[in-house]
Write a protein that holds these residues in place. Structure first.
Motif, short mmCIF file in Angstrom:
data_model
loop_
_atom_site.label_atom_id
_atom_site.label_comp_id
_atom_site.label_asym_id
_atom_site.label_seq_id
_atom_site.Cartn_x
_atom_site.Cartn_y
_atom_site.Cartn_z
N THR A 41 -10.11 3.16 -9.77
CA THR A 41 -8.64 3.45 -9.95
C THR A 41 -8.56 4.78 -9.21
OG1 THR A 41 -7.65 1.80 -11.37
CG2 THR A 41 -6.24 3.65 -11.14
N GLU A 82 -3.49 -1.19 -3.77
CA GLU A 82 -2.83 -2.08 -4.91
C GLU A 82 -2.38 -1.39 -6.38
OE1 GLU A 82 -5.10 -6.33 -4.14
OE2 GLU A 82 -5.43 -5.19 -6.26
N ARG A 84 -5.15 0.78 -7.34
CA ARG A 84 -6.63 0.01 -7.52
C ARG A 84 -6.86 -0.07 -6.35
NH1 ARG A 84 -8.75 -5.43 -7.42
NH2 ARG A 84 -10.87 -5.51 -8.03
N SER A 95 -7.34 -9.15 -0.86
CA SER A 95 -6.44 -8.70 -1.80
C SER A 95 -5.24 -8.53 -0.36
CB SER A 95 -6.55 -7.31 -1.79
OG SER A 95 -5.86 -6.29 -2.24
N VAL A 139 -1.64 -0.13 -9.49
CA VAL A 139 -1.20 -0.80 -10.51
C VAL A 139 -0.47 0.29 -11.91
CG1 VAL A 139 -3.85 -1.72 -10.49
CG2 VAL A 139 -3.31 0.86 -10.95
N SER A 140 0.08 0.75 -11.94
CA SER A 140 1.21 1.61 -12.60
C SER A 140 2.35 0.70 -12.38
CB SER A 140 1.00 2.90 -12.53
OG SER A 140 1.43 3.24 -11.08
#
Length: 219
Positions: free
Chosen positions: A25, A104, A38, A190, A106-107
């Motif tokens: 990350t 990707e 990520r 992904s 992730v927050s």
């Protein structure tokens, strides 16, 4: 914050470093708040033996960060419009870096969409090196920051180990030199992995100096 990668984790050859970065990350402090992705796609670039790398012809003021120590962010400007970012690896004094091609989010997804309002879907928020850099606010001021320092404005956090069976590889994107080396790695399945595009010859007006994995057009 999870554990940060250490300098020792990254002071290795670019190929194992690229594998190590997948699933990690990357967190950045932006004027709008923290954003994290990520990593799902990366590209490896060495130095003297890699004609597609910025460092192939030796050390310059522009590529000095690539020569170490490992764990720093190397940011460059390409095509007069985009920033791209790499994680420096290898031993100090030996050039090498891994281009960050896609991630990707992730927050907070709302914050990410506000920073990248032209993205048609969430998978495109950090799909491609220029989009990733724009989302995380990477510019010349971020060149050289230490990703292994908890106090850094950009931090690289260890992810869960990624099984080798989940990693795919193929040619690097948009480079004419050493174009067949399968040094681009991505996580299978992904939706954020960028689309492969081979290098396209550029005319004299648009030709850009060799770069460490520049995108093959606006990302």
């Amino acid at each position: 914050m999870t554990d940060l990668l250490t300098r020792e984790d990254l002071a290795v050859d670019v190929l194992p470093a690229a594998h190590r970065l997948l699933g990690c990350t990357l967190e950045a402090d932006t004027p709008d708040g923290p954003v994290a992705v990520r990593l799902v796609e990366v590209e490896a670039y060495r130095g003297a033996d890699d004609p597609a790398s910025h460092s192939y012809r030796g050390r310059t003021p522009r590529n000095a960060v690539m020569w170490g120590p490992a764990g720093h962010l190397y940011v460059y400007f390409v095509y007069g419009m985009h920033f791209c970012a790499n994680v420096v690896c290898m031993g100090e004094g030996v050039a090498g870096a891994v281009l960050l091609r896609a991630g990707e989010v992730v927050s907070d997804p709302g914050l990410a969409r506000a920073r990248r309002p032209k993205a048609r879907r969430d998978a495109e928020l950090a799909m491609g090196p220029a989009r990733l850099a724009a989302l995380l606010g990477f510019d010349r001021e971020r060149n050289g920051v230490d990703l292994t320092d908890p106090a850094s404005p950009v931090r690289l956090c260890a992810g869960d180990p990624v099984p080798a069976s989940s990693i795919r590889s193929g040619p690097r994107v948009g480079v004419a030199a050493a174009k067949d080396l399968p040094w681009r790695f991505w996580l299978d399945g992904s939706p954020a992995v960028s689309q492969y595009r081979a290098a396209v010859p550029r005319n004299r007006r648009n030709r850009v100096a060799r770069v460490s994995g520049a995108p093959a057009g606006p990302d």
